[in-house]
Scaffold this motif. Sequence first.
Motif, PDB file in Angstrom:
ATOM      1  N   ASP A 196       6.263  22.362 -37.708  1.00 18.61           N
ATOM      2  CA  ASP A 196       6.111  22.817 -36.303  1.00 18.61           C
ATOM      3  C   ASP A 196       6.402  21.382 -35.164  1.00 18.61           C
ATOM      4  O   ASP A 196       5.397  20.392 -35.574  1.00 18.61           O
ATOM      5  CB  ASP A 196       4.772  23.433 -35.651  1.00 18.61           C
ATOM      6  CG  ASP A 196       4.966  23.732 -34.294  1.00 18.61           C
ATOM      7  OD1 ASP A 196       3.807  24.462 -33.948  1.00 18.61           O
ATOM      8  OD2 ASP A 196       5.939  23.526 -33.496  1.00 18.61           O
ATOM      9  N   ASN A 197       7.407  21.172 -34.818  1.00 20.66           N
ATOM     10  CA  ASN A 197       7.617  19.997 -33.708  1.00 20.66           C
ATOM     11  C   ASN A 197       6.926  19.919 -32.574  1.00 20.66           C
ATOM     12  O   ASN A 197       6.612  18.877 -31.986  1.00 20.66           O
ATOM     13  CB  ASN A 197       9.140  19.825 -33.325  1.00 20.66           C
ATOM     14  CG  ASN A 197       9.944  19.161 -34.532  1.00 20.66           C
ATOM     15  OD1 ASN A 197       9.785  18.332 -34.956  1.00 20.66           O
ATOM     16  ND2 ASN A 197      11.076  19.927 -34.862  1.00 20.66           N
ATOM     17  N   ALA A 198       6.098  20.868 -32.210  1.00 23.11           N
ATOM     18  CA  ALA A 198       5.158  20.863 -31.137  1.00 23.11           C
ATOM     19  C   ALA A 198       3.843  20.126 -31.367  1.00 23.11           C
ATOM     20  O   ALA A 198       3.066  19.962 -30.360  1.00 23.11           O
ATOM     21  CB  ALA A 198       4.882  22.354 -30.872  1.00 23.11           C
ATOM     22  N   THR A 199       3.587  19.836 -32.648  1.00 20.49           N
ATOM     23  CA  THR A 199       2.339  18.977 -33.027  1.00 20.49           C
ATOM     24  C   THR A 199       2.882  17.674 -33.600  1.00 20.49           C
ATOM     25  O   THR A 199       3.863  17.683 -34.159  1.00 20.49           O
ATOM     26  CB  THR A 199       1.386  19.640 -34.169  1.00 20.49           C
ATOM     27  OG1 THR A 199       2.225  19.784 -35.423  1.00 20.49           O
ATOM     28  CG2 THR A 199       1.356  21.288 -33.508  1.00 20.49           C
ATOM     29  N   ARG A 200       1.807  16.839 -33.407  1.00 21.15           N
ATOM     30  CA  ARG A 200       2.221  15.233 -33.790  1.00 21.15           C
ATOM     31  C   ARG A 200       2.180  15.318 -35.473  1.00 21.15           C
ATOM     32  O   ARG A 200       3.069  14.699 -36.023  1.00 21.15           O
ATOM     33  CB  ARG A 200       0.924  14.365 -33.535  1.00 21.15           C
ATOM     34  CG  ARG A 200       1.252  12.974 -33.938  1.00 21.15           C
ATOM     35  CD  ARG A 200       0.136  12.104 -33.460  1.00 21.15           C
ATOM     36  NE  ARG A 200      -1.101  12.495 -33.892  1.00 21.15           N
ATOM     37  CZ  ARG A 200      -2.318  11.897 -33.383  1.00 21.15           C
ATOM     38  NH1 ARG A 200      -2.230  10.722 -32.666  1.00 21.15           N
ATOM     39  NH2 ARG A 200      -3.317  12.229 -33.861  1.00 21.15           N
ATOM     40  N   GLU A 201       1.381  16.227 -36.213  1.00 20.82           N
ATOM     41  CA  GLU A 201       1.499  16.330 -37.513  1.00 20.82           C
ATOM     42  C   GLU A 201       2.596  16.860 -38.056  1.00 20.82           C
ATOM     43  O   GLU A 201       3.568  16.239 -39.025  1.00 20.82           O
ATOM     44  CB  GLU A 201       0.217  16.982 -38.236  1.00 20.82           C
ATOM     45  CG  GLU A 201      -1.144  16.398 -37.766  1.00 20.82           C
ATOM     46  CD  GLU A 201      -1.707  16.467 -36.541  1.00 20.82           C
ATOM     47  OE1 GLU A 201      -2.714  15.981 -36.206  1.00 20.82           O
ATOM     48  OE2 GLU A 201      -0.929  17.296 -35.665  1.00 20.82           O
ATOM     49  N   GLY A 202       3.007  18.171 -37.335  1.00 24.37           N
ATOM     50  CA  GLY A 202       4.365  18.569 -37.857  1.00 24.37           C
ATOM     51  C   GLY A 202       5.503  17.743 -37.456  1.00 24.37           C
ATOM     52  O   GLY A 202       6.408  17.570 -38.394  1.00 24.37           O
TER      53      GLY A 202
END
Length: 320
Positions: A298-304
């Motif tokens: 998920d590009n919406a999170t920093r981890e993603g």
Amino acid sequence: MKLKSTLGLAIGSLLAASSFGVFAQGQGAVETEVFAKRYFTDSVRNMEDGNLFGGSIGYFLTDDVSLNLSYGEYHDIRSNEGTNKNVKGSLSSLDAVYHFGTPGKGLRPYLSAGMGHQSISNLSPRTGRDHTTFANIGAGLKYYITENFFAKASVDGVHGFDNHQSEWMTGVGLGLNFGGNYSKPAPVVEPAPVVYEPEPVEPETVRVELDVKFDFDKAQVKQDSYNDIANLAEFMKQFPQTATTVEGHTDSTGNAAYNQKLSERRAGAVREVLVNQYGVEAERVNAVGYGEERPVADNATREGRAINRRVEAAVEAQVQ
């Protein structure tokens, strides 16, 4: 300029430089130093031997060649012309220095040459200041206590163009080197041998996958990824009929056209390590970039986003 101001400026430079978070060596580095020298005067000038205290700053034009500007003030020199006056003055120099050895490592001998200007007063029987232009030559040894902090011993010879006298000095100093771009050679990674045991009858498909992560907006391969790349290279050498495509990816941050180019650079960087460092034939490794089009997280999170900044590759082979 008083000696206190001169030393204060040099020491202040050392302290300010020590506050930098990252030090470096080699071309582009700046070097600061404080020094003390014993000045052995020519007897024709009727002066006693004395001391020179000061500081210098240098800039490395290459990993080994620096250009150094220094300033020092004389102390404890007296005239022998009967007046026993305290001779005061200063020496400014510009020198080119060639260093031997590895930047920032152990002992570094050096040779130097340049020009200097001496200004002294109270030299009987003349009045006013005596100005002399010198040619300088020198040699010395630096010992790097740490990668960037060093101690130095030196011997310098000077010859005056105006008075045609030759004199010399010996000295010690402490200095700090910071801010360059010297890159240490990457350590040689010895990959563990990959042993594959085939099935006795049916051929088996063996597969090696590669997943290299990158920092934000960077295309440099990180040191902790070299072992994985080395394992892939070893596999391809064991199975010379194999080939692979190195696929570069980015997260969705920024312009899509820019991300496409960034993904291509990342793929190219991994391909270069495989070919140039680990010896896989260039025609067996292709590199493509897919920009931000193929996220796996998920590009919406920093981890993603961190997971999506990657280069992937896979190789399969059939063994008996």
